[in-house]
Design a protein around this motif. Structure first.
Motif, PDB file in Angstrom:
ATOM      1  N   MET A   1       0.862  -1.190   0.000  1.00  0.00           N
ATOM      2  CA  MET A   1       0.000   0.000   0.000  1.00  0.00           C
ATOM      3  C   MET A   1       0.893   1.233   0.000  1.00  0.00           C
ATOM      4  N   ASP A   2       0.886   1.976  -1.087  1.00  0.00           N
ATOM      5  CA  ASP A   2       1.768   3.121  -1.233  1.00  0.00           C
ATOM      6  C   ASP A   2       1.128   4.353  -0.611  1.00  0.00           C
ATOM      7  N   SER A   3       1.221   4.438   0.719  1.00  0.00           N
ATOM      8  CA  SER A   3       0.625   5.586   1.386  1.00  0.00           C
ATOM      9  C   SER A   3       1.494   6.065   2.539  1.00  0.00           C
ATOM     10  N   HIS A   4       2.707   5.523   2.636  1.00  0.00           N
ATOM     11  CA  HIS A   4       3.576   5.987   3.707  1.00  0.00           C
ATOM     12  C   HIS A   4       4.364   7.201   3.233  1.00  0.00           C
ATOM     13  N   PHE A   5       4.818   7.984   4.193  1.00  0.00           N
ATOM     14  CA  PHE A   5       5.550   9.209   3.897  1.00  0.00           C
ATOM     15  C   PHE A   5       7.041   8.965   4.105  1.00  0.00           C
ATOM     16  N   THR A   6       7.847   9.613   3.284  1.00  0.00           N
ATOM     17  CA  THR A   6       9.300   9.404   3.366  1.00  0.00           C
ATOM     18  C   THR A   6      10.068  10.681   3.683  1.00  0.00           C
TER      19      THR A   6
ATOM     20  N   LYS B   1       8.572   8.784  12.845  1.00  0.00           N
ATOM     21  CA  LYS B   1       9.009   7.474  13.337  1.00  0.00           C
ATOM     22  C   LYS B   1       8.140   6.358  12.764  1.00  0.00           C
ATOM     23  N   SER B   2       6.830   6.571  12.777  1.00  0.00           N
ATOM     24  CA  SER B   2       5.907   5.541  12.286  1.00  0.00           C
ATOM     25  C   SER B   2       6.145   5.219  10.819  1.00  0.00           C
ATOM     26  N   ASN B   3       6.571   6.242  10.069  1.00  0.00           N
ATOM     27  CA  ASN B   3       6.796   6.053   8.629  1.00  0.00           C
ATOM     28  C   ASN B   3       8.272   5.870   8.283  1.00  0.00           C
ATOM     29  N   GLN B   4       9.165   5.930   9.321  1.00  0.00           N
ATOM     30  CA  GLN B   4      10.610   5.863   9.103  1.00  0.00           C
ATOM     31  C   GLN B   4      11.030   6.887   8.048  1.00  0.00           C
ATOM     32  N   ALA B   5      10.532   8.120   8.241  1.00  0.00           N
ATOM     33  CA  ALA B   5      10.741   9.192   7.270  1.00  0.00           C
ATOM     34  C   ALA B   5      11.762  10.204   7.774  1.00  0.00           C
ATOM     35  N   SER B   6      12.382  10.922   6.858  1.00  0.00           N
ATOM     36  CA  SER B   6      13.233  12.044   7.242  1.00  0.00           C
ATOM     37  C   SER B   6      12.330  13.204   7.652  1.00  0.00           C
TER      38      SER B   6
ATOM     39  N   LEU C   1       4.803  15.312   2.734  1.00  0.00           N
ATOM     40  CA  LEU C   1       3.808  15.637   3.749  1.00  0.00           C
ATOM     41  C   LEU C   1       4.218  16.924   4.451  1.00  0.00           C
ATOM     42  N   VAL C   2       3.250  17.815   4.649  1.00  0.00           N
ATOM     43  CA  VAL C   2       3.445  19.016   5.468  1.00  0.00           C
ATOM     44  C   VAL C   2       2.592  18.878   6.719  1.00  0.00           C
TER      45      VAL C   2
ATOM     46  N   ALA D   1      -5.945   6.852   5.198  1.00  0.00           N
ATOM     47  CA  ALA D   1      -6.707   6.661   6.427  1.00  0.00           C
ATOM     48  C   ALA D   1      -6.456   5.270   7.011  1.00  0.00           C
ATOM     49  N   ALA D   2      -6.401   4.261   6.153  1.00  0.00           N
ATOM     50  CA  ALA D   2      -6.157   2.894   6.619  1.00  0.00           C
ATOM     51  C   ALA D   2      -4.770   2.776   7.234  1.00  0.00           C
ATOM     52  N   ARG D   3      -3.791   3.415   6.623  1.00  0.00           N
ATOM     53  CA  ARG D   3      -2.435   3.337   7.173  1.00  0.00           C
ATOM     54  C   ARG D   3      -2.353   4.024   8.534  1.00  0.00           C
ATOM     55  N   ILE D   4      -2.984   5.189   8.650  1.00  0.00           N
ATOM     56  CA  ILE D   4      -2.985   5.882   9.943  1.00  0.00           C
ATOM     57  C   ILE D   4      -3.658   5.018  11.001  1.00  0.00           C
ATOM     58  N   ALA D   5      -4.787   4.427  10.639  1.00  0.00           N
ATOM     59  CA  ALA D   5      -5.505   3.564  11.589  1.00  0.00           C
ATOM     60  C   ALA D   5      -4.646   2.375  12.015  1.00  0.00           C
ATOM     61  N   MET D   6      -3.918   1.780  11.063  1.00  0.00           N
ATOM     62  CA  MET D   6      -3.069   0.639  11.406  1.00  0.00           C
ATOM     63  C   MET D   6      -1.933   1.054  12.329  1.00  0.00           C
ATOM     64  N   LEU D   7      -1.277   2.170  12.018  1.00  0.00           N
ATOM     65  CA  LEU D   7      -0.145   2.622  12.823  1.00  0.00           C
ATOM     66  C   LEU D   7      -0.564   3.045  14.227  1.00  0.00           C
TER      67      LEU D   7
END
Length: 332
Positions: free
Chosen positions: A1-6, A30-35, A110-111, A182-188
């Motif tokens: 699912m391509d909805s994570h932020f990097t 942290k949840s997305n392992q993003a910079s 993401l902002v 929304a699904a990714r946020i709910a899962m995290l």
């Protein structure tokens, strides 16, 4: 699912009570392992300030403001970096342009920022609304009473596909993108996922004011047909999402569906509030080819009624009206 932020940009507009905003940005990173980059963006001195100040005083004041802002942010960076590695930057000028050009230049996906507190900001289109209109990447605006962990996540979908064929495709992709996020946020967050769609067959004010006569039995039949149509559209979306996810994820999420008949500009917010929502994911632009076009004002009016965090998503092909200077090299 391509909805994570990097690559996340957290925007601060002043130095007061910002630790909770940064803490939430760090949690999301942290949840997305993003910079993560923290930008302190301040309005420049008014253009006419140099008319009432000597030129050297005007320049000195601007430099002093920038120097103090950098010193404050550097001190804060030492503390925040203990929780998560991050970078900081100070921008003094035009916040909207500085944020959007930063997104274009550094490819932020993401902002994050705190919601504005002033009623007039919301009423007349403050920075939040302008970012929802013009920022090319998703914008996550935290509520003033932001919770450290979300319990209820809402995906607000527009399942009305009675549009020209080329626009239907854009709307379906936007709905799927909203559902993914929304699904990714709910899962995290181990939160409950709610899916909300509000439909209105005949605008109630037209019926109420007697502009047209309506057969109530026929209207009930039509409403039932519309409800079934939207339910089928939602099931199709969920099936497509399920095909992208690991097995049993949809069963784990157990999304609750809310297909509501009413006036969208009122009922989306009302339903969201009734669900004790922590964050709503919604489309803030529904049409491509019209830069900064808010979908009929529905998104904008809904946002102004909400008291939860909002994640605003743009459709595929959205082109921000704010551009980088042609002479500016985009950093890869």
């Amino acid at each position: 699912m391509d909805s994570h932020f990097t690559n996340i940009l957290c925007v601060l507009s002043d130095s007061h009570r910002q630790d909770d905003v940064v803490a939430q940005a760090i949690h999301i990173a942290k949840s997305n392992q993003a910079s993560l980059t923290i930008m302190l963006t301040l309005e420049a001195l008014p253009p006419n300030a140099n008319m009432v100040m000597e030129s050297f005083a005007y320049i000195d004041s601007h430099q002093s403001m920038e120097s103090q802002a950098r010193n404050w942010l550097t001190e804060q960076e030492e503390t925040w970096s203990k929780e998560y590695p991050l970078q900081t930057v100070v921008k003094i000028g035009h916040p909207l342009i500085d944020i959007v050009t930063g997104v274009l230049r550094h490819h932020y996906d993401l902002v994050i920022k705190r919601s504005e507190e002033g009623f007039l900001d919301r009423l007349f289109g403050g920075l939040d609304i302008r970012l929802f209109r013009k920022c090319p990447c998703p914008v996550w605006v935290l509520s003033k009473k932001n919770r450290s962990q979300y319990k209820n996540v809402v995906a607000a979908l527009d399942l009305n596909y009675h549009y020209p064929k080329h626009e239907i495709s854009v709307r379906k992709k936007l709905n799927l993108d909203i559902l993914r996020h929304a699904a990714r946020i709910a899962m995290l967050e181990f939160a409950q996922l709610h899916i909300v769609h509000v439909f209105d067959a005949v605008p109630e004010n037209i019926v109420r004011d007697g502009f047209i006569s309506v057969d109530n039995d026929q209207m009930e039949t039509d409403l039932a047909k519309i409800h079934d149509e939207r339910e089928q559209a939602l099931e199709s979306l969920l099936s497509e999402l399920e095909s992208e996810l690991a097995p049993d994820i949809i069963d784990f999420l157990q999304p609750e569906k809310h297909i509501v008949h009413g006036y969208p500009r009122r009922e989306i917010a009302a339903t969201t509030k009734s669900l004790n929502t922590d964050v709503i994911v919604m489309g803030t632009v529904a049409r491509i080819g019209v830069p900064g076009f808010i979908m009929g004002g529905t998104a904008e009016e809904t946002i102004q009624q909400l008291n939860c965090a909002v994640v605003g998503i743009k459709p595929e092909g959205f082109d921000s009206p704010i551009k980088l200077d042609k002479s500016e090299q985009v950093e890869e």
